[in-house]
Design a protein around this motif. Structure first.
Motif, PDB file in Angstrom:
ATOM      1  N   GLY A  11       0.792  -1.234   0.000  1.00 15.28           N
ATOM      2  CA  GLY A  11       0.000   0.000   0.000  1.00 15.28           C
ATOM      3  C   GLY A  11       0.816   1.273   0.000  1.00 15.28           C
ATOM      4  N   CYS A  12       0.294   2.278   0.693  1.00 14.97           N
ATOM      5  CA  CYS A  12       0.809   3.640   0.542  1.00 14.97           C
ATOM      6  C   CYS A  12       1.962   3.925   1.506  1.00 14.97           C
ATOM      7  N   ASN A  15       1.603   3.375   5.216  1.00 18.67           N
ATOM      8  CA  ASN A  15       1.884   2.038   5.729  1.00 18.67           C
ATOM      9  C   ASN A  15       3.388   1.834   5.953  1.00 18.67           C
ATOM     10  N   THR A  47      -1.079  -4.387   5.672  1.00 17.08           N
ATOM     11  CA  THR A  47      -1.850  -4.603   4.449  1.00 17.08           C
ATOM     12  C   THR A  47      -2.555  -3.352   3.926  1.00 17.08           C
ATOM     13  N   CYS A  48      -2.955  -3.438   2.641  1.00 14.05           N
ATOM     14  CA  CYS A  48      -3.675  -2.361   1.956  1.00 14.05           C
ATOM     15  C   CYS A  48      -4.963  -2.924   1.371  1.00 14.05           C
ATOM     16  N   HIS A  49      -6.032  -2.147   1.444  1.00 16.35           N
ATOM     17  CA  HIS A  49      -7.335  -2.632   1.004  1.00 16.35           C
ATOM     18  C   HIS A  49      -7.892  -1.795  -0.141  1.00 16.35           C
ATOM     19  N   VAL A  50      -7.053  -0.920  -0.709  1.00 16.57           N
ATOM     20  CA  VAL A  50      -7.618   0.116  -1.575  1.00 16.57           C
ATOM     21  C   VAL A  50      -8.161  -0.440  -2.887  1.00 16.57           C
ATOM     22  N   CYS A  86      -4.901  -1.987   6.620  1.00 17.46           N
ATOM     23  CA  CYS A  86      -6.263  -1.692   6.173  1.00 17.46           C
ATOM     24  C   CYS A  86      -7.109  -2.925   5.851  1.00 17.46           C
ATOM     25  N   VAL A 175     -12.212   3.011   0.218  1.00 17.03           N
ATOM     26  CA  VAL A 175     -12.345   2.358   1.528  1.00 17.03           C
ATOM     27  C   VAL A 175     -11.652   3.117   2.662  1.00 17.03           C
ATOM     28  N   VAL A 176     -10.809   4.087   2.302  1.00 18.16           N
ATOM     29  CA  VAL A 176      -9.947   4.678   3.333  1.00 18.16           C
ATOM     30  C   VAL A 176     -10.710   5.240   4.547  1.00 18.16           C
ATOM     31  N   THR A 179     -11.321   2.266   6.666  1.00 16.76           N
ATOM     32  CA  THR A 179     -10.196   1.501   7.219  1.00 16.76           C
ATOM     33  C   THR A 179      -9.313   2.337   8.143  1.00 16.76           C
ATOM     34  N   ARG A 180      -9.222   3.623   7.872  1.00 16.47           N
ATOM     35  CA  ARG A 180      -8.339   4.481   8.675  1.00 16.47           C
ATOM     36  C   ARG A 180      -9.105   5.296   9.700  1.00 16.47           C
ATOM     37  N   GLN A 211      -3.506  10.715   4.462  1.00 16.34           N
ATOM     38  CA  GLN A 211      -4.400  10.316   3.367  1.00 16.34           C
ATOM     39  C   GLN A 211      -4.982  11.550   2.704  1.00 16.34           C
TER      40      GLN A 211
HETATM   41 FE1  F3S Z   1      -2.936   3.249   2.381  1.00 18.35          FE
HETATM   42 FE2  F3S Z   1      -4.032   1.162   1.227  1.00 18.35          FE
HETATM   43 FE3  F3S Z   1      -4.803   1.823   3.619  1.00 18.35          FE
HETATM   44  S1  F3S Z   1      -3.533   3.030   0.252  1.00 18.35           S
HETATM   45  S2  F3S Z   1      -4.539   3.997   3.699  1.00 18.35           S
HETATM   46  S3  F3S Z   1      -2.765   1.160   3.039  1.00 18.35           S
HETATM   47  S4  F3S Z   1      -6.096   1.067   2.017  1.00 18.35           S
END
Ligand code: F3S
Ligand code: SAH
Ligand code: SF4
Length: 482
Positions: A11-12, A15, A47-50, A86, A175-176, A179-180, A211
């Motif tokens: 992810g970003c 993270n 993890t990332c959920h985007v 996330c 989803v942010v 999730t955040r 974000q």
């Molecule tokens: Fe970043 Fe992915 Fe969460 S882009 S904010 S890690 S959903």
């Protein structure tokens, strides 16, 4: 002997920052970072959920880790598995159900409690017929930033610093906010002391993260509140940047990711006034169609965005832009997509990311009736990427022959080479002795590849150590494209 901690980050950049902070909270328990899951005592997937593929990758990785954990247990050792970030926040229950070999699942706002959770998981694991793992995905009342220790290990010459968390914008596809959690800004004093510590530990460039980083509105410094009764109780990002630019030794400041609606005058003026603020900005637009922007709940029009770019270019004529684009949001037709291509052509980007819309569970767009077929999304993505790729190549080609101030932050691929970043974030490779690591040097660009540049140290120009690097050697996008 130190216990081995392996963290895999998806992810970003936020993270990446969080992974470093998780290592910090675990350091007092004797964990030191290692770069492979093999032989690790504790593995964290951050993890990332985007987008769809992001969470699929996590479940695939958990499948592989199951075998690694079994093999380690067969050798009489153990491996604890933690899923953070996330996907953990959004699909915690699902992870516990599908992957019972996972010991702890925790969201992005609770990792300051990681030591306590790891200790609890060890106690559970020691019991015969051990129960299910530990799930902690409530959004806590307290802020994790008030409970994190100072960094145990320096981040390096370039560092990330999260100043803002969460999002209240609720774009229909994203989803942010779920999730955040809700938007939150750290106070100016807290941010400043972390920035000072990073610089003392060797950072020369800091990227401020959030974000929605330009929605920043942190508590003003305590001294400034008491000094003047009328001083604002909160500072916006432009003022924070001016304040941080005063830190001795901090040569470069960047920030990401910004929302077009939050580019206020103070921030735009900072681009013209603060030499340490690098002349490039990631300002995601997603679409060039007003109809789609409204359906996405972006709360601005394509012309609002164009006007913001004009204001930025007036303040900082050599600023280079990058963006995120999304094709195939529900309801996007050919005319909408043509408007996106038009906007990309009008603005002219130095760099950009582009994605096919993917429906995310629980988001409003996922429930919209007029979903677009994958074939159409793919075709639009190809066409958009061809435009963006050509712009990037053109931008990079126009850099050849220029002299750029490059912050050398790592070893190059070949012996005798160092690598770094131009003011525009392009990776630059140059022949230079290791002693120049961490310094800003003038580099004459000799050749451009699609994602990087190669150059030589400029003759007759002394290596500069204490200047921001954006002053004498930058080019403008319009100039580059002429
Ligand atoms: Fe970043 Fe992915 Fe969460 S882009 S904010 S890690 S959903
Ligand atoms: N806060 C930033 C974006 C964060 S997510 C902003 O407001 O611009 C990073 C990028 O992922 C987004 O800009 C968007 O282009 C992409 N993205 C987010 N959700 C997506 C989805 N459901 N499908 C495809 N791409 C998505
Ligand atoms: Fe997601 Fe929109 Fe918030 Fe960006 S502004 S994080 S795209 S909801």
């Amino acid at each position: 002997m130190a216990k081995k901690l392996f963290i895999k980050t998806y992810g970003c950049q936020m993270n990446v920052y969080d992974s470093a902070r998780m290592a910090d909270v675990l350091a007092p328990l004797g964990y030191g970072r290692t770069d492979s899951a093999d032989g690790a005592d504790l593995v964290i997937l951050n993890t990332c959920h985007v987008r769809e593929k992001a969470s699929e990758k996590v479940f695939a990785e958990l499948g592989r880790l199951k075998a690694t954990k079994r093999a380690r247990q067969a050798d009489g050792a153990d491996m604890m598995i933690v899923v953070a970030g996330c996907v953990a926040q959004a699909e915690g229950e699902e992870i516990m159900r599908r992957a019972p070999h996972v010991d702890v699942v925790l969201g992005p706002q609770t990792y300051h409690r990681l030591p306590e959770m790891v200790a609890r998981a060890f106690r559970t694991a020691a019991q015969p017929g051990r129960g299910a793992g530990i799930l902690d995905t409530e959004f806590p009342v307290e802020s994790k930033f008030d409970h994190l220790p100072d960094a145990a290990a320096p981040q390096g010459i370039t560092a990330f610093l999260t100043v803002q968390e969460g999002c209240d914008k609720f774009c229909t596809f994203c989803v942010v906010p779920y999730t955040r959690g809700a938007e939150f800004s750290r106070g100016v004093d807290d941010v400043t002391s972390e920035a000072r510590r990073l610089v003392e530990a060797g950072a020369r460039e800091i990227t401020l993260l959030g974000q929605n980083v330009n929605a920043y509105h942190g508590a003003a410094p305590r001294v400034s509140i008491s000094a003047a009764g009328s001083a604002p109780a909160e500072w916006r990002l432009g003022r924070l940047i001016r304040h941080l630019a005063e830190i001795d030794g901090l040569q470069r400041i960047r920030y990401t990711t910004s929302h077009p609606r939050d580019m206020d005058d103070e921030l735009i003026e900072a681009h013209g006034a603060v030499p340490a603020l690098m002349p490039c900005l990631h300002l995601p637009v997603q679409s060039g169609s007003d109809r789609v922007l409204a359906a996405m709940n972006r709360q601005h029009t394509a012309d609002d965005y164009r006007r913001t770019i004009d204001r930025l270019r007036r303040a900082r004529p050599d600023i280079a832009l990058s963006s995120d684009f999304m094709v195939g949001h529900p309801g996007e037709d050919d005319a909408d997509f043509a408007a996106t291509l038009r906007l990309a052509e009008d603005v002219g980007y130095a760099q950009a990311y582009s994605f096919k819309y993917s429906p995310r569970p629980g988001t409003p767009a996922a429930a919209m009736a007029n979903q677009i077929s994958d074939a159409i999304k793919s075709e639009r993505l190809d066409r958009l990427q061809a435009v963006l790729r050509a712009q990037q190549n053109e931008f990079n080609r126009a850099c050849v022959g220029r002299i750029f101030a490059v912050l050398l932050d790592r070893a190059g691929r070949h012996l005798g080479q160092l690598a770094g970043r131009s003011p525009y974030l392009q990776p630059v490779r140059v022949s230079a002795p290791p002693a120049l690591l961490g310094m800003i040097v003038d580099v004459e660009i000799r050749s451009a590849q699609s994602n990087s540049l190669t150059g030589d140290r400029a003759a007759g120009v002394p290596d500069r150590v204490a200047c921001c690097g954006a002053d004498s050697s930058t080019i403008g996008l319009s100039e580059a494209r002429a």
